[in-house]
Design an enzyme around this catalytic site. Structure first.
Site, PDB file in Angstrom:
ATOM      1  N   SER A 120      34.698  34.281  31.303  1.00 49.95           N
ATOM      2  CA  SER A 120      35.723  33.335  30.863  1.00 49.95           C
ATOM      3  C   SER A 120      35.119  31.982  30.539  1.00 49.95           C
ATOM      4  CB  SER A 120      36.735  33.178  31.999  1.00 49.95           C
ATOM      5  OG  SER A 120      37.592  32.101  31.752  1.00 49.95           O
ATOM      6  N   TYR A 144      38.741  30.844  40.647  1.00 48.99           N
ATOM      7  CA  TYR A 144      38.739  31.882  39.610  1.00 48.99           C
ATOM      8  C   TYR A 144      37.464  31.779  38.771  1.00 48.99           C
ATOM      9  CZ  TYR A 144      39.688  34.069  35.096  1.00 48.99           C
ATOM     10  OH  TYR A 144      39.569  34.801  33.936  1.00 48.99           O
ATOM     11  N   LYS A 148      34.076  34.376  38.389  1.00 49.17           N
ATOM     12  CA  LYS A 148      33.584  34.921  37.111  1.00 49.17           C
ATOM     13  C   LYS A 148      32.104  34.569  36.927  1.00 49.17           C
ATOM     14  CE  LYS A 148      37.009  37.184  35.557  1.00 49.17           C
ATOM     15  NZ  LYS A 148      36.930  38.571  35.173  1.00 49.17           N
TER      16      LYS A 148
HETATM   17  N1  LIG Z   1      43.947  36.448  29.233  1.00 52.85           N
HETATM   18  C1  LIG Z   1      43.009  35.541  28.971  1.00 52.85           C
HETATM   19  O1  LIG Z   1      43.230  34.598  28.196  1.00 52.85           O
HETATM   20  C2  LIG Z   1      41.644  35.640  29.627  1.00 52.85           C
HETATM   21  C3  LIG Z   1      40.706  34.619  29.377  1.00 52.85           C
HETATM   22  C4  LIG Z   1      39.434  34.736  29.951  1.00 52.85           C
HETATM   23  C5  LIG Z   1      39.098  35.835  30.729  1.00 52.85           C
HETATM   24  N2  LIG Z   1      40.042  36.811  30.963  1.00 52.85           N
HETATM   25  C6  LIG Z   1      39.640  37.975  31.792  1.00 52.85           C
HETATM   26  O2  LIG Z   1      39.971  39.152  31.065  1.00 52.85           O
HETATM   27  C7  LIG Z   1      40.298  40.218  31.969  1.00 52.85           C
HETATM   28  C8  LIG Z   1      41.634  40.809  31.566  1.00 52.85           C
HETATM   29  O3  LIG Z   1      42.628  39.796  31.545  1.00 52.85           O
HETATM   30  P1  LIG Z   1      44.140  40.107  31.150  1.00 52.85           P
HETATM   31  O4  LIG Z   1      44.734  38.845  30.629  1.00 52.85           O
HETATM   32  O5  LIG Z   1      44.171  41.329  30.335  1.00 52.85           O
HETATM   33  O6  LIG Z   1      44.764  40.362  32.593  1.00 52.85           O
HETATM   34  P2  LIG Z   1      45.735  41.523  33.107  1.00 52.85           P
HETATM   35  O7  LIG Z   1      46.213  41.057  34.452  1.00 52.85           O
HETATM   36  O8  LIG Z   1      46.746  41.845  32.073  1.00 52.85           O
HETATM   37  O9  LIG Z   1      44.754  42.762  33.272  1.00 52.85           O
HETATM   38  C9  LIG Z   1      43.969  42.988  34.416  1.00 52.85           C
HETATM   39  C10 LIG Z   1      44.098  44.482  34.751  1.00 52.85           C
HETATM   40  O10 LIG Z   1      43.242  44.767  35.852  1.00 52.85           O
HETATM   41  C11 LIG Z   1      43.957  45.558  36.803  1.00 52.85           C
HETATM   42  N3  LIG Z   1      43.340  45.299  38.119  1.00 52.85           N
HETATM   43  C12 LIG Z   1      43.266  44.122  38.781  1.00 52.85           C
HETATM   44  N4  LIG Z   1      42.593  44.284  39.939  1.00 52.85           N
HETATM   45  C13 LIG Z   1      42.230  45.595  39.994  1.00 52.85           C
HETATM   46  C14 LIG Z   1      41.521  46.370  40.942  1.00 52.85           C
HETATM   47  N5  LIG Z   1      41.079  45.857  42.088  1.00 52.85           N
HETATM   48  N6  LIG Z   1      41.311  47.690  40.672  1.00 52.85           N
HETATM   49  C15 LIG Z   1      41.782  48.246  39.524  1.00 52.85           C
HETATM   50  N7  LIG Z   1      42.472  47.553  38.605  1.00 52.85           N
HETATM   51  C16 LIG Z   1      42.691  46.245  38.835  1.00 52.85           C
HETATM   52  C17 LIG Z   1      45.397  45.110  36.680  1.00 52.85           C
HETATM   53  O11 LIG Z   1      46.340  46.052  37.155  1.00 52.85           O
HETATM   54  C18 LIG Z   1      45.509  44.880  35.175  1.00 52.85           C
HETATM   55  O12 LIG Z   1      45.887  46.061  34.488  1.00 52.85           O
HETATM   56  C19 LIG Z   1      40.263  39.604  33.365  1.00 52.85           C
HETATM   57  O13 LIG Z   1      39.010  39.909  33.935  1.00 52.85           O
HETATM   58  C20 LIG Z   1      40.384  38.119  33.103  1.00 52.85           C
HETATM   59  O14 LIG Z   1      39.760  37.374  34.122  1.00 52.85           O
HETATM   60  C21 LIG Z   1      41.300  36.739  30.445  1.00 52.85           C
END
Ligand SMILES: NC(=O)c1ccc[n+]([C@@H]2O[C@H](COP(=O)([O-])OP(=O)(O)OC[C@H]3O[C@@H](n4cnc5c(N)ncnc54)[C@H](O)[C@@H]3O)[C@@H](O)[C@H]2O)c1
Length: 325
Positions: A120, A144, A148
């Site tokens: 991130s 957070y 990461k």
């Molecule tokens: N959305 C953004 O703008 C953004 C920006 C930077 C980084 N990220 C990173 O991208 C990734 C996905 O983000 P997102 O927005 O799709 O989030 P999200 O919450 O929609 O998806 C995360 C998924 O991981 C699953 N999960 C969480 N912990 C788990 C575990 N212990 N075992 C199995 N499954 C698990 C959840 O059920 C979910 O389906 C994350 O790692 C997040 O940190 C997101």
């Protein structure tokens, strides 16, 4: 040419993971999702099997690898609420650090030696200069972002010690939804700007909290770099191809280089939906930098990645149907 390889996708029932599964499938990969459904949705898993399990469950992860023989893993599963990470850091260290370690251990024990990792722009903290390049100092300002960054460091140490391969992808603001309308963004609670603006537009009872109107920016609201989730998804396919082709280990920004202010987003949502937004002006939140913008050159050079859906018009138009109640 269609690769026809299986890929393990942790967190593939979530927002970015499900869009990436669609892109993988379209490119000929078979995405096998491992997700505990803590924030994801079973009905977002449409392009391959779903294993309902936690990344911290060693036997379940080992079985998934043994049964499906994936060529690589794309690791999205994480806890990803900045505010919650400040209140309850233990959840973040448990899931994002211990979970990552368990996953890596099971991968290596079963001969799976590469990973594409969701990092991130939160790992950069408050940038010293813009646009933010990959060599900018990484000084996260919340748990957070720190988890990461630790994930990134673990991968680099495993690469050094065990010849593990990785692509680290540092996303800026993911937004929008599948242009074909098959999947969208469904976080609960929702903390992301565009869904919150669309939810406020579709419900006159609901307020949009606007944090900070006196930033040193042209309209006083903060500016962010937005990348459409379908562009992000395609970048994962490119990063996976890179890893599987034996490419060097990389850490790259995934942004669009297109920046918009919060006020510009609100104005655009009003224009597209034809509905008003009830705005509640609040003071700026500590730690929210006035502007974030990605230097996107490395992704272009190494992965040949260019965004094609990240104009504001397409972002809002694809996201809007999921919030039109
Ligand atoms: N959305 C953004 O703008 C953004 C920006 C930077 C980084 N990220 C990173 O991208 C990734 C996905 O983000 P997102 O927005 O799709 O989030 P999200 O919450 O929609 O998806 C995360 C998924 O991981 C699953 N999960 C969480 N912990 C788990 C575990 N212990 N075992 C199995 N499954 C698990 C959840 O059920 C979910 O389906 C994350 O790692 C997040 O940190 C997101």
């Amino acid at each position: 040419m269609k690769p026809n390889h299986t890929v393990l996708v942790t967190g593939g029932a979530g927002y970015i993971g499900s869009h990436t599964c669609k892109a993988l499938y379209t490119s000929g990969y078979i995405p096998v999702v491992l997700d505990n459904l803590s924030t994801g949705h079973a009905n977002a898993v449409k392009w391959g099997p779903l294993i309902e399990a936690d990344i911290r469950d060693g036997p379940a992860v080992a079985d998934a690898i043994k049964n499906h023989k994936p060529k690589s893993v794309i690791h999205f599963a994480a806890s990803a609420y900045v505010g919650e990470s400040v209140q309850k850091p233990e959840i973040y260290y448990q899931n994002n650090v211990c979970g990552m370690l368990n996953l890596l251990q099971k991968c290596m024990e079963n001969g799976l030696m590469s990973m594409v990792f969701s990092s991130s722009c939160a790992t950069y903290g408050i940038p010293e200069k813009l646009p933010i390049s990959e060599s900018s100092p990484q000084k996260p300002i919340n748990p957070y972002g720190r988890t990461k960054l630790i994930g990134e460091q673990i991968l680099k140490d495993y690469a050094h010690a065990y010849n593990f391969s990785y692509s680290i992808l540092r996303y800026f603001n993911a937004c929008g939804a599948d242009p074909e309308g098959e999947i969208g963004e469904r976080h609960d609670p929702e903390t992301h700007l565009i869904p919150l603006a669309l939810m406020a537009a579709s419900d006159p009872e609901r307020e949009f909290e606007l944090f900070g109107t006196d930033y040193p920016t042209p309209d006083g609201t903060c500016i962010r770099d937005f990348i459409h989730v379908s562009d992000l998804a395609r970048a994962h396919v490119l990063a996976l191809n890179h890893v599987l082709a034996g490419g060097e280990n990389i850490s790259v920004n995934l942004g669009s280089g297109n920046t918009y202010s919060v006020q510009q987003i609100l104005d655009f949502v009003v224009k597209i939906t034809g509905k008003n937004i009830n705005i509640n002006q609040r003071s700026a939140r500590p730690g929210d930098p006035p502007e974030l913008c990605a230097d996107v050159n490395l992704a272009k050079t190494i992965l040949n990645f260019k965004t094609s859906h990240s104009e504001l018009n397409e972002i809002i138009k694809t996201a809007a149907p999921f919030f039109d109640h």
